[in-house]
Design a protein around this motif. Structure first.
Motif, PDB file in Angstrom:
ATOM      1  N   LEU A   4       0.855  -1.185   0.000  1.00 22.92           N
ATOM      2  CA  LEU A   4       0.000   0.000   0.000  1.00 22.92           C
ATOM      3  C   LEU A   4       0.890   1.234   0.000  1.00 22.92           C
ATOM      4  N   VAL A   5       0.557   2.189  -0.836  1.00 22.99           N
ATOM      5  CA  VAL A   5       1.322   3.428  -0.913  1.00 22.99           C
ATOM      6  C   VAL A   5       0.362   4.601  -0.805  1.00 22.99           C
ATOM      7  N   CYS A  22      -4.557   6.305  -1.571  1.00 19.73           N
ATOM      8  CA  CYS A  22      -3.806   5.083  -1.274  1.00 19.73           C
ATOM      9  C   CYS A  22      -4.063   4.092  -2.401  1.00 19.73           C
ATOM     10  N   ALA A  23      -2.980   3.515  -2.895  1.00 14.28           N
ATOM     11  CA  ALA A  23      -3.093   2.516  -3.954  1.00 14.28           C
ATOM     12  C   ALA A  23      -2.499   1.201  -3.481  1.00 14.28           C
ATOM     13  N   ALA A  24      -3.240   0.142  -3.657  1.00 15.74           N
ATOM     14  CA  ALA A  24      -2.759  -1.200  -3.322  1.00 15.74           C
ATOM     15  C   ALA A  24      -2.241  -1.863  -4.583  1.00 15.74           C
ATOM     16  N   SER A  25      -1.081  -2.497  -4.473  1.00 20.07           N
ATOM     17  CA  SER A  25      -0.491  -3.168  -5.630  1.00 20.07           C
ATOM     18  C   SER A  25      -0.181  -4.623  -5.306  1.00 20.07           C
ATOM     19  N   GLY A  26      -0.045  -5.414  -6.356  1.00 19.23           N
ATOM     20  CA  GLY A  26       0.172  -6.850  -6.224  1.00 19.23           C
ATOM     21  C   GLY A  26      -0.835  -7.566  -7.106  1.00 19.23           C
ATOM     22  N   SER A  27      -0.794  -8.864  -7.116  1.00 14.23           N
ATOM     23  CA  SER A  27      -1.728  -9.635  -7.939  1.00 14.23           C
ATOM     24  C   SER A  27      -3.052  -9.787  -7.181  1.00 14.23           C
ATOM     25  N   ILE A  28      -3.704  -8.651  -6.984  1.00 17.03           N
ATOM     26  CA  ILE A  28      -4.889  -8.595  -6.134  1.00 17.03           C
ATOM     27  C   ILE A  28      -6.147  -8.978  -6.901  1.00 17.03           C
ATOM     28  N   VAL A  29      -6.941  -9.819  -6.276  1.00 19.15           N
ATOM     29  CA  VAL A  29      -8.228 -10.194  -6.848  1.00 19.15           C
ATOM     30  C   VAL A  29      -9.327  -9.309  -6.265  1.00 19.15           C
ATOM     31  N   SER A  30      -9.298  -9.140  -4.953  1.00 13.76           N
ATOM     32  CA  SER A  30     -10.309  -8.297  -4.301  1.00 13.76           C
ATOM     33  C   SER A  30      -9.810  -7.876  -2.922  1.00 13.76           C
ATOM     34  N   ILE A  31     -10.401  -6.807  -2.423  1.00 15.20           N
ATOM     35  CA  ILE A  31     -10.118  -6.321  -1.078  1.00 15.20           C
ATOM     36  C   ILE A  31     -11.446  -6.058  -0.394  1.00 15.20           C
ATOM     37  N   ASP A  32     -11.692  -6.736   0.716  1.00 13.27           N
ATOM     38  CA  ASP A  32     -12.992  -6.570   1.375  1.00 13.27           C
ATOM     39  C   ASP A  32     -13.132  -5.198   2.016  1.00 13.27           C
ATOM     40  N   VAL A  33     -12.168  -4.793   2.794  1.00  7.12           N
ATOM     41  CA  VAL A  33     -12.281  -3.536   3.536  1.00  7.12           C
ATOM     42  C   VAL A  33     -11.010  -2.717   3.336  1.00  7.12           C
ATOM     43  N   MET A  34     -11.195  -1.458   3.040  1.00  3.27           N
ATOM     44  CA  MET A  34     -10.085  -0.508   2.999  1.00  3.27           C
ATOM     45  C   MET A  34     -10.420   0.631   3.951  1.00  3.27           C
ATOM     46  N   ARG A  71     -13.719   4.697  -2.624  1.00  5.89           N
ATOM     47  CA  ARG A  71     -12.771   3.727  -3.188  1.00  5.89           C
ATOM     48  C   ARG A  71     -13.159   3.379  -4.611  1.00  5.89           C
ATOM     49  N   ASP A  72     -12.145   2.879  -5.318  1.00  8.41           N
ATOM     50  CA  ASP A  72     -12.344   2.372  -6.675  1.00  8.41           C
ATOM     51  C   ASP A  72     -11.929   0.904  -6.644  1.00  8.41           C
ATOM     52  N   ASN A  73     -12.881   0.021  -6.664  1.00 11.57           N
ATOM     53  CA  ASN A  73     -12.583  -1.405  -6.540  1.00 11.57           C
ATOM     54  C   ASN A  73     -11.741  -1.912  -7.713  1.00 11.57           C
ATOM     55  N   ALA A  74     -11.994  -1.394  -8.883  1.00 14.78           N
ATOM     56  CA  ALA A  74     -11.260  -1.855 -10.068  1.00 14.78           C
ATOM     57  C   ALA A  74      -9.791  -1.472  -9.998  1.00 14.78           C
ATOM     58  N   LYS A  75      -9.499  -0.335  -9.371  1.00 15.36           N
ATOM     59  CA  LYS A  75      -8.116   0.155  -9.296  1.00 15.36           C
ATOM     60  C   LYS A  75      -7.468  -0.139  -7.948  1.00 15.36           C
ATOM     61  N   ASN A  76      -8.232  -0.705  -7.013  1.00 17.29           N
ATOM     62  CA  ASN A  76      -7.714  -0.998  -5.661  1.00 17.29           C
ATOM     63  C   ASN A  76      -7.162   0.255  -4.997  1.00 17.29           C
ATOM     64  N   THR A  77      -7.927   1.319  -5.086  1.00 23.16           N
ATOM     65  CA  THR A  77      -7.531   2.576  -4.464  1.00 23.16           C
ATOM     66  C   THR A  77      -8.599   3.049  -3.481  1.00 23.16           C
ATOM     67  N   VAL A  78      -8.148   3.802  -2.507  1.00 26.21           N
ATOM     68  CA  VAL A  78      -9.047   4.401  -1.533  1.00 26.21           C
ATOM     69  C   VAL A  78      -8.606   5.839  -1.305  1.00 26.21           C
ATOM     70  N   ARG A  79      -9.570   6.714  -1.123  1.00 26.51           N
ATOM     71  CA  ARG A  79      -9.277   8.120  -0.897  1.00 26.51           C
ATOM     72  C   ARG A  79      -9.983   8.612   0.359  1.00 26.51           C
ATOM     73  N   LEU A  80      -9.402   9.648   0.935  1.00 26.29           N
ATOM     74  CA  LEU A  80     -10.014  10.288   2.089  1.00 26.29           C
ATOM     75  C   LEU A  80     -10.026  11.789   1.837  1.00 26.29           C
ATOM     76  N   ARG A 112      -4.477 -10.568   5.674  1.00 27.76           N
ATOM     77  CA  ARG A 112      -5.172  -9.632   6.541  1.00 27.76           C
ATOM     78  C   ARG A 112      -4.254  -8.497   6.968  1.00 27.76           C
ATOM     79  N   ASP A 113      -4.871  -7.319   7.150  1.00 24.05           N
ATOM     80  CA  ASP A 113      -4.221  -6.198   7.805  1.00 24.05           C
ATOM     81  C   ASP A 113      -2.914  -5.758   7.142  1.00 24.05           C
ATOM     82  N   TYR A 114      -3.036  -5.219   5.966  1.00 26.87           N
ATOM     83  CA  TYR A 114      -1.892  -4.612   5.298  1.00 26.87           C
ATOM     84  C   TYR A 114      -1.906  -3.112   5.578  1.00 26.87           C
ATOM     85  N   TRP A 115      -0.688  -2.552   5.763  1.00 27.07           N
ATOM     86  CA  TRP A 115      -0.574  -1.133   6.111  1.00 27.07           C
ATOM     87  C   TRP A 115       0.347  -0.414   5.152  1.00 27.07           C
ATOM     88  N   GLY A 116       0.033   0.827   4.904  1.00 28.73           N
ATOM     89  CA  GLY A 116       0.944   1.688   4.173  1.00 28.73           C
ATOM     90  C   GLY A 116       1.981   2.256   5.113  1.00 28.73           C
TER      91      GLY A 116
END
Length: 125
Positions: A4-5, A22-34, A71-80, A112-116
């Protein structure tokens, strides 16, 4: 693996606005909660806001009506989006991703529980 960056922190005057990303990278299929958490000097890390893949949001009472998470599920990003900032909002803000499904060497894992690394937000005149 999953990384996460965050970006978008900085110094702002009281009453001002900032937007964190925040952008999540990796071979991600889905993220339940950001979500976003923050830690002020001398204090414990606390929840700011979370959002599920279905769009359900949860906010700390202290930021309700001022902050908006999206959030944008397709891009695995979250904004505040942070408006009407107060000096007490000063903290290091951390992005979090929980229940992340990803591929590694053709196997599907759930982590579970990845942090930037955190981004500093300072509200001061």
């Amino acid at each position: 693996q999953v990384q996460l960056v965050e970006s978008g922190g900085g110094l702002v005057q009281p009453g001002g606005s900032l937007r964190l990303s925040c952008a999540a990278s990796g071979s991600i299929v889905s993220i339940d909660v950001m979500g976003w958490y923050r830690q002020a000097p001398g204090k414990q890390r606390e929840l700011v806001a979370t959002i599920t893949s279905g769009g359900t949001t949860n906010y700390a009472d202290s930021v309700k009506g001022r902050f908006t998470i999206s959030r944008d599920n397709a891009k695995n990003t979250v904004r505040l989006q942070m408006n009407s900032l107060k000096p007490e909002d000063t903290a290091v803000y951390y992005c979090n991703a929980d229940l992340v499904r990803y591929y590694s060497r053709s196997y599907l894992y759930t982590g579970r529980d990845y942090w930037g690394q955190g981004t500093q937000v300072a509200v001061s005149s």
